[in-house]
Write a protein that holds these residues in place. Structure first.
Motif, PDB file in Angstrom:
ATOM      1  N   MET A 258       0.845  -1.201   0.000  1.00 21.40           N
ATOM      2  CA  MET A 258       0.000   0.000   0.000  1.00 21.40           C
ATOM      3  C   MET A 258       0.881   1.252   0.000  1.00 21.40           C
ATOM      4  SD  MET A 258      -3.234   1.275   0.297  1.00 21.40           S
ATOM      5  CE  MET A 258      -4.300   0.145   1.165  1.00 21.40           C
ATOM      6  N   ILE A 259       1.893   1.257   0.833  1.00 26.11           N
ATOM      7  CA  ILE A 259       2.785   2.412   0.912  1.00 26.11           C
ATOM      8  C   ILE A 259       3.525   2.613  -0.412  1.00 26.11           C
ATOM      9  CG2 ILE A 259       4.883   3.278   2.041  1.00 26.11           C
ATOM     10  CD1 ILE A 259       3.673   2.024   4.662  1.00 26.11           C
ATOM     11  N   ASP A 260       3.963   1.539  -1.047  1.00 28.01           N
ATOM     12  CA  ASP A 260       4.606   1.655  -2.360  1.00 28.01           C
ATOM     13  C   ASP A 260       3.657   2.283  -3.374  1.00 28.01           C
ATOM     14  OD1 ASP A 260       6.996   0.576  -1.441  1.00 28.01           O
ATOM     15  OD2 ASP A 260       6.601  -1.434  -2.259  1.00 28.01           O
ATOM     16  N   TRP A 261       2.406   1.868  -3.384  1.00 28.66           N
ATOM     17  CA  TRP A 261       1.429   2.451  -4.317  1.00 28.66           C
ATOM     18  C   TRP A 261       1.240   3.938  -4.050  1.00 28.66           C
ATOM     19  CZ3 TRP A 261      -2.548  -2.022  -3.547  1.00 28.66           C
ATOM     20  CH2 TRP A 261      -2.198  -3.110  -4.372  1.00 28.66           C
ATOM     21  N   VAL A 262       1.213   4.322  -2.784  1.00 28.26           N
ATOM     22  CA  VAL A 262       1.075   5.744  -2.448  1.00 28.26           C
ATOM     23  C   VAL A 262       2.300   6.515  -2.947  1.00 28.26           C
ATOM     24  CG1 VAL A 262       0.899   7.413  -0.562  1.00 28.26           C
ATOM     25  CG2 VAL A 262      -0.473   5.312  -0.490  1.00 28.26           C
ATOM     26  N   HIS A 263       3.477   5.964  -2.745  1.00 25.60           N
ATOM     27  CA  HIS A 263       4.696   6.629  -3.236  1.00 25.60           C
ATOM     28  C   HIS A 263       4.640   6.805  -4.759  1.00 25.60           C
ATOM     29  CE1 HIS A 263       7.327   5.221   0.399  1.00 25.60           C
ATOM     30  NE2 HIS A 263       6.389   6.065   0.755  1.00 25.60           N
TER      31      HIS A 263
ATOM     32  N   THR B 153       1.520  11.474 -10.394  1.00 23.11           N
ATOM     33  CA  THR B 153       0.754  10.719 -11.393  1.00 23.11           C
ATOM     34  C   THR B 153      -0.751  10.745 -11.162  1.00 23.11           C
ATOM     35  OG1 THR B 153       0.908   8.609 -10.208  1.00 23.11           O
ATOM     36  CG2 THR B 153       2.702   9.138 -11.737  1.00 23.11           C
ATOM     37  N   VAL B 154      -1.205  11.110  -9.947  1.00 19.77           N
ATOM     38  CA  VAL B 154      -2.636  11.159  -9.680  1.00 19.77           C
ATOM     39  C   VAL B 154      -3.023  12.523  -9.129  1.00 19.77           C
ATOM     40  CG1 VAL B 154      -2.725   8.661  -9.202  1.00 19.77           C
ATOM     41  CG2 VAL B 154      -2.601  10.271  -7.285  1.00 19.77           C
ATOM     42  N   ALA B 155      -4.300  12.852  -9.297  1.00 14.27           N
ATOM     43  CA  ALA B 155      -4.805  14.132  -8.808  1.00 14.27           C
ATOM     44  C   ALA B 155      -5.356  14.024  -7.396  1.00 14.27           C
ATOM     45  CB  ALA B 155      -5.889  14.648  -9.749  1.00 14.27           C
ATOM     46  N   GLY B 156      -5.687  12.796  -6.976  1.00  9.21           N
ATOM     47  CA  GLY B 156      -6.235  12.602  -5.646  1.00  9.21           C
ATOM     48  C   GLY B 156      -6.290  11.135  -5.296  1.00  9.21           C
ATOM     49  N   ILE B 157      -6.491  10.862  -4.012  1.00 11.89           N
ATOM     50  CA  ILE B 157      -6.549   9.483  -3.512  1.00 11.89           C
ATOM     51  C   ILE B 157      -7.786   9.312  -2.657  1.00 11.89           C
ATOM     52  CG2 ILE B 157      -5.421   7.775  -2.008  1.00 11.89           C
ATOM     53  CD1 ILE B 157      -2.726   9.114  -2.732  1.00 11.89           C
TER      54      ILE B 157
ATOM     55  N   LEU C 132       1.501   4.544   7.067  1.00  9.78           N
ATOM     56  CA  LEU C 132       0.580   4.844   5.972  1.00  9.78           C
ATOM     57  C   LEU C 132       0.181   6.311   6.004  1.00  9.78           C
ATOM     58  CD1 LEU C 132      -1.099   4.031   3.542  1.00  9.78           C
ATOM     59  CD2 LEU C 132      -2.895   3.285   5.130  1.00  9.78           C
ATOM     60  N   ALA C 133      -0.108   6.839   7.179  1.00 10.05           N
ATOM     61  CA  ALA C 133      -0.453   8.258   7.289  1.00 10.05           C
ATOM     62  C   ALA C 133       0.692   9.131   6.790  1.00 10.05           C
ATOM     63  CB  ALA C 133      -0.818   8.602   8.728  1.00 10.05           C
ATOM     64  N   ASP C 134       1.915   8.792   7.175  1.00 13.82           N
ATOM     65  CA  ASP C 134       3.080   9.540   6.690  1.00 13.82           C
ATOM     66  C   ASP C 134       3.189   9.462   5.171  1.00 13.82           C
ATOM     67  OD1 ASP C 134       3.818  10.295   9.253  1.00 13.82           O
ATOM     68  OD2 ASP C 134       5.472   8.855   9.408  1.00 13.82           O
ATOM     69  N   ALA C 135       2.950   8.291   4.608  1.00 14.31           N
ATOM     70  CA  ALA C 135       3.047   8.110   3.155  1.00 14.31           C
ATOM     71  C   ALA C 135       1.989   8.924   2.414  1.00 14.31           C
ATOM     72  CB  ALA C 135       2.922   6.632   2.796  1.00 14.31           C
ATOM     73  N   LEU C 136       0.792   9.004   2.972  1.00 14.16           N
ATOM     74  CA  LEU C 136      -0.303   9.671   2.263  1.00 14.16           C
ATOM     75  C   LEU C 136      -0.077  11.165   2.049  1.00 14.16           C
ATOM     76  CD1 LEU C 136      -3.324   7.735   3.759  1.00 14.16           C
ATOM     77  CD2 LEU C 136      -2.723   7.868   1.320  1.00 14.16           C
ATOM     78  N   VAL C 137       0.859  11.764   2.750  1.00 11.76           N
ATOM     79  CA  VAL C 137       1.159  13.181   2.485  1.00 11.76           C
ATOM     80  C   VAL C 137       2.188  13.343   1.370  1.00 11.76           C
ATOM     81  CG1 VAL C 137       0.542  13.898   4.823  1.00 11.76           C
ATOM     82  CG2 VAL C 137       2.927  13.423   4.277  1.00 11.76           C
ATOM     83  N   ILE C 138       2.893  12.288   1.030  1.00 10.60           N
ATOM     84  CA  ILE C 138       3.964  12.364   0.036  1.00 10.60           C
ATOM     85  C   ILE C 138       3.470  12.763  -1.359  1.00 10.60           C
ATOM     86  CG2 ILE C 138       5.687  10.967  -1.206  1.00 10.60           C
ATOM     87  CD1 ILE C 138       6.216   9.580   1.543  1.00 10.60           C
ATOM     88  N   PRO C 139       2.330  12.232  -1.850  1.00  8.92           N
ATOM     89  CA  PRO C 139       1.895  12.642  -3.197  1.00  8.92           C
ATOM     90  C   PRO C 139       1.440  14.101  -3.289  1.00  8.92           C
ATOM     91  CG  PRO C 139       0.953  10.523  -2.611  1.00  8.92           C
ATOM     92  CD  PRO C 139       1.565  11.083  -1.362  1.00  8.92           C
ATOM     93  N   GLU C 140       1.187  14.739  -2.145  1.00  5.85           N
ATOM     94  CA  GLU C 140       0.742  16.134  -2.118  1.00  5.85           C
ATOM     95  C   GLU C 140      -0.518  16.358  -2.945  1.00  5.85           C
ATOM     96  OE1 GLU C 140       4.290  18.326  -3.207  1.00  5.85           O
ATOM     97  OE2 GLU C 140       5.041  18.215  -1.134  1.00  5.85           O
ATOM     98  N   VAL C 141      -1.510  15.470  -2.723  1.00  3.92           N
ATOM     99  CA  VAL C 141      -2.811  15.557  -3.372  1.00  3.92           C
ATOM    100  C   VAL C 141      -3.887  15.386  -2.309  1.00  3.92           C
ATOM    101  CG1 VAL C 141      -1.964  14.694  -5.598  1.00  3.92           C
ATOM    102  CG2 VAL C 141      -2.905  13.078  -3.914  1.00  3.92           C
TER     103      VAL C 141
ATOM    104  N   VAL D 140      -5.196   8.522   9.748  1.00  4.08           N
ATOM    105  CA  VAL D 140      -5.388   9.095   8.410  1.00  4.08           C
ATOM    106  C   VAL D 140      -6.232  10.365   8.452  1.00  4.08           C
ATOM    107  CG1 VAL D 140      -6.321   8.641   6.094  1.00  4.08           C
ATOM    108  CG2 VAL D 140      -5.068   6.845   7.320  1.00  4.08           C
ATOM    109  N   SER D 141      -7.241  10.407   9.304  1.00  2.86           N
ATOM    110  CA  SER D 141      -8.175  11.540   9.318  1.00  2.86           C
ATOM    111  C   SER D 141      -7.519  12.916   9.412  1.00  2.86           C
ATOM    112  CB  SER D 141      -9.187  11.380  10.455  1.00  2.86           C
ATOM    113  OG  SER D 141     -10.034  10.285  10.214  1.00  2.86           O
ATOM    114  N   PRO D 142      -6.469  13.097  10.219  1.00  2.52           N
ATOM    115  CA  PRO D 142      -5.880  14.442  10.300  1.00  2.52           C
ATOM    116  C   PRO D 142      -5.281  14.954   8.986  1.00  2.52           C
ATOM    117  CG  PRO D 142      -5.246  13.158  12.211  1.00  2.52           C
ATOM    118  CD  PRO D 142      -5.913  12.210  11.245  1.00  2.52           C
TER     119      PRO D 142
END
Length: 148
Positions: free
Chosen positions: A59-64, A69-73, A87-96, A118-120
Motif C-alpha cells: 500500500m505504501i509503495d502504491w502511495v509513493h 501521477t494522480v490528482a487525488g486518492i 501509511l499516514a506519513d506516506a499519504l502526504v507524500i503525493p501532495e494531493v 489518516v483523518s488528520p
C-alpha cells in the motif's frame, strides 16, 4: 486535455467483503464497491485506478508511486486506519487531496476504532454509508479537484 486520475486504495481484509461480518459491513463485495466508485468516476469525469492489498508495504509503495501521477486518492485503510503511522506519513507524500472512506461508522464501534491516523491529513472522511460511501468519496474528491 486528459481527465484527472484518482487512485482508490483498499486495505486489509476488504477483499473479504460480502462474507466477512455482513452484519457490520453488509453483503456487497469489493467488486461491488469498486463498481460504485467506477460509476461515480465516469459521472464526474475522472479516471479511476482501483487497488486492494493485505500488505502494508505494498500500500505504501502504491502511495509513493502516486506522486506526480494522480490528482487525488480515495483510501479505505481498513485496520491500518487505527494502527499505521507509516501509511499516514506516506499519504502526504503525493501532495494531493485524500478522502478517507469506511463502510461502517467507526465512531460507533469499539473504542480502538475511534482513532484514525489518516483523518488528520484527509480532506474529507466518509463513514457509515456502506459501499455508497465510495460514490460520495469520488464525488467529494472530484468537487475539491474542480475548485483548485
Amino acid at each position: 486535455m486528459s481527465a484527472p486520475t484518482v487512485l482508490l486504495l483498499n486495505g486489509p481484509n476488504l477483499n473479504m467483503l460480502g462474507t466477512r461480518q455482513p452484519e457490520v459491513y453488509g453483503t456487497a463485495t469489493l467488486a461491488d464497491a469498486v463498481a460504485v466508485a467506477e460509476r461515480a468516476a465516469r459521472d464526474v469525469g475522472v479516471e479511476l485506478t482501483a487497488r486492494q492489498t493485505n500488505h502494508e508495504g505494498q500500500m505504501i509503495d502504491w502511495v509513493h508511486e502516486a506522486r506526480g501521477t494522480v490528482a487525488g486518492i480515495v483510501v479505505n485503510p481498513g485496520g491500518w486506519t487505527h494502527t499505521s503511522v507509516a501509511l499516514a506519513d506516506a499519504l502526504v507524500i503525493p501532495e494531493v487531496p485524500v478522502v478517507e472512506v469506511h463502510l461502517s461508522n467507526v465512531a460507533a464501534r469499539e473504542p480502538f476504532r475511534h482513532h484514525s491516523y489518516v483523518s488528520p491529513i484527509a480532506t474529507a472522511v466518509i463513514a457509515g454509508c456502506g459501499i455508497l460511501g465510495y460514490d460520495f468519496a469520488i464525488r467529494t474528491l472530484a468537487e475539491r479537484l474542480s475548485n483548485r
